[in-house]
Design a protein around this motif. Structure first.
Motif, PDB file in Angstrom:
ATOM      1  N   VAL A   1       3.764   5.742  -5.716  1.00  0.00           N
ATOM      2  CA  VAL A   1       3.825   5.865  -7.177  1.00  0.00           C
ATOM      3  C   VAL A   1       2.555   6.471  -7.765  1.00  0.00           C
ATOM      4  O   VAL A   1       2.483   6.699  -8.974  1.00  0.00           O
ATOM      5  CB  VAL A   1       4.147   4.518  -7.870  1.00  0.00           C
ATOM      6  CG1 VAL A   1       5.492   3.992  -7.435  1.00  0.00           C
ATOM      7  CG2 VAL A   1       3.056   3.495  -7.636  1.00  0.00           C
ATOM      8  N   ALA A   2       1.570   6.767  -6.919  1.00  0.00           N
ATOM      9  CA  ALA A   2       0.332   7.372  -7.405  1.00  0.00           C
ATOM     10  C   ALA A   2       0.527   8.817  -7.850  1.00  0.00           C
ATOM     11  O   ALA A   2      -0.225   9.318  -8.674  1.00  0.00           O
ATOM     12  CB  ALA A   2      -0.747   7.307  -6.324  1.00  0.00           C
TER      13      ALA A   2
ATOM     14  N   ASP B   1       0.820  -1.213   0.000  1.00  0.00           N
ATOM     15  CA  ASP B   1       0.000   0.000   0.000  1.00  0.00           C
ATOM     16  C   ASP B   1       0.854   1.263   0.000  1.00  0.00           C
ATOM     17  O   ASP B   1       0.529   2.230  -0.688  1.00  0.00           O
ATOM     18  CB  ASP B   1      -0.941   0.006   1.201  1.00  0.00           C
ATOM     19  CG  ASP B   1      -2.025  -1.060   1.085  1.00  0.00           C
ATOM     20  OD1 ASP B   1      -2.266  -1.542  -0.033  1.00  0.00           O
ATOM     21  OD2 ASP B   1      -2.625  -1.398   2.113  1.00  0.00           O
ATOM     22  N   LEU B   2       1.954   1.251   0.753  1.00  0.00           N
ATOM     23  CA  LEU B   2       2.851   2.417   0.776  1.00  0.00           C
ATOM     24  C   LEU B   2       3.470   2.647  -0.596  1.00  0.00           C
ATOM     25  O   LEU B   2       3.604   3.784  -1.050  1.00  0.00           O
ATOM     26  CB  LEU B   2       3.961   2.232   1.809  1.00  0.00           C
ATOM     27  CG  LEU B   2       3.596   2.464   3.267  1.00  0.00           C
ATOM     28  CD1 LEU B   2       4.780   2.144   4.165  1.00  0.00           C
ATOM     29  CD2 LEU B   2       3.140   3.899   3.481  1.00  0.00           C
TER      30      LEU B   2
ATOM     31  N   SER C   1      11.389  17.774  -1.228  1.00  0.00           N
ATOM     32  CA  SER C   1      11.823  17.083  -0.016  1.00  0.00           C
ATOM     33  C   SER C   1      10.713  16.189   0.534  1.00  0.00           C
ATOM     34  O   SER C   1      10.961  15.056   0.955  1.00  0.00           O
ATOM     35  CB  SER C   1      12.259  18.103   1.028  1.00  0.00           C
ATOM     36  OG  SER C   1      12.676  17.449   2.196  1.00  0.00           O
ATOM     37  N   ARG C   2       9.484  16.674   0.509  1.00  0.00           N
ATOM     38  CA  ARG C   2       8.353  15.865   0.983  1.00  0.00           C
ATOM     39  C   ARG C   2       8.135  14.655   0.080  1.00  0.00           C
ATOM     40  O   ARG C   2       7.878  13.551   0.559  1.00  0.00           O
ATOM     41  CB  ARG C   2       7.091  16.716   1.077  1.00  0.00           C
ATOM     42  CG  ARG C   2       7.110  17.666   2.268  1.00  0.00           C
ATOM     43  CD  ARG C   2       5.771  18.339   2.486  1.00  0.00           C
ATOM     44  NE  ARG C   2       5.390  19.261   1.420  1.00  0.00           N
ATOM     45  CZ  ARG C   2       5.768  20.538   1.351  1.00  0.00           C
ATOM     46  NH1 ARG C   2       6.542  21.054   2.297  1.00  0.00           N
ATOM     47  NH2 ARG C   2       5.380  21.299   0.359  1.00  0.00           N
ATOM     48  N   HIS C   3       8.255  14.864  -1.228  1.00  0.00           N
ATOM     49  CA  HIS C   3       8.118  13.743  -2.164  1.00  0.00           C
ATOM     50  C   HIS C   3       9.207  12.702  -1.918  1.00  0.00           C
ATOM     51  O   HIS C   3       8.936  11.493  -1.916  1.00  0.00           O
ATOM     52  CB  HIS C   3       8.183  14.236  -3.612  1.00  0.00           C
ATOM     53  CG  HIS C   3       6.938  14.925  -4.079  1.00  0.00           C
ATOM     54  ND1 HIS C   3       5.710  14.307  -4.122  1.00  0.00           N
ATOM     55  CD2 HIS C   3       6.741  16.190  -4.532  1.00  0.00           C
ATOM     56  CE1 HIS C   3       4.803  15.153  -4.589  1.00  0.00           C
ATOM     57  NE2 HIS C   3       5.412  16.307  -4.835  1.00  0.00           N
ATOM     58  N   LEU C   4      10.424  13.167  -1.708  1.00  0.00           N
ATOM     59  CA  LEU C   4      11.529  12.241  -1.437  1.00  0.00           C
ATOM     60  C   LEU C   4      11.313  11.486  -0.130  1.00  0.00           C
ATOM     61  O   LEU C   4      11.640  10.294  -0.029  1.00  0.00           O
ATOM     62  CB  LEU C   4      12.863  12.992  -1.429  1.00  0.00           C
ATOM     63  CG  LEU C   4      13.335  13.480  -2.798  1.00  0.00           C
ATOM     64  CD1 LEU C   4      14.508  14.441  -2.644  1.00  0.00           C
ATOM     65  CD2 LEU C   4      13.703  12.312  -3.692  1.00  0.00           C
ATOM     66  N   ARG C   5      10.743  12.159   0.863  1.00  0.00           N
ATOM     67  CA  ARG C   5      10.457  11.485   2.128  1.00  0.00           C
ATOM     68  C   ARG C   5       9.440  10.357   1.939  1.00  0.00           C
ATOM     69  O   ARG C   5       9.607   9.250   2.454  1.00  0.00           O
ATOM     70  CB  ARG C   5       9.945  12.478   3.173  1.00  0.00           C
ATOM     71  CG  ARG C   5       9.783  11.819   4.562  1.00  0.00           C
ATOM     72  CD  ARG C   5       9.193  12.744   5.599  1.00  0.00           C
ATOM     73  NE  ARG C   5       7.768  12.913   5.297  1.00  0.00           N
ATOM     74  CZ  ARG C   5       7.162  14.077   5.116  1.00  0.00           C
ATOM     75  NH1 ARG C   5       7.831  15.207   5.209  1.00  0.00           N
ATOM     76  NH2 ARG C   5       5.879  14.128   4.845  1.00  0.00           N
TER      77      ARG C   5
END
Length: 112
Positions: free
Chosen positions: A8-9, A2-3, A42-46
């Motif tokens: 990837v959504a 699920d994560l 940064s949030r996307h990378l997290r």
């Protein structure tokens, strides 16, 4: 799984993963590819790190990100299974073929 699916959504995260296919890339260089703020990147990378799709290492003052495709395997397997027709669909296709074959055979018998 699920994560990984949630990670990837997002189209930006998919683009980041594509960018990382060629090897480790510094965070600043990743951010330079997108018209959004560095904190947003940064949030996307997290999210990608937390899903396990990306690993980061600190090299000097640079943080390098690299792709880890292993966590995506269960999602790919599930999607592949989802795309396969179940056993009944194959049986119905075979039945349809037999029905058409029988009709054609009967027409040929009548015309002979």
């Amino acid at each position: 799984m699920d994560l990984v699916a949630a990670a990837v959504a997002d189209p930006v995260r998919r683009s980041i993963l594509t960018l990382l296919r060629s090897g480790p890339v510094p965070a600043g260089e990743i951010a330079a590819h997108f018209p959004i703020s560095r904190p947003a990147i940064s949030r996307h990378l997290r999210v990608l790190r937390e899903s396990g799709l990306v690993r980061d290492t600190l090299t000097g003052r640079k943080r390098l990100y690299e792709l880890d495709p292993a966590p995506i395997a269960p999602l790919v397997e599930w999607l592949t299974e989802l795309g396969r027709p179940d056993g009944w669909e194959h049986r119905f296709d075979a039945l349809e073929t037999e029905v058409y074959r029988t009709r054609r055979f009967k027409r040929e018998e009548r015309s002979a």
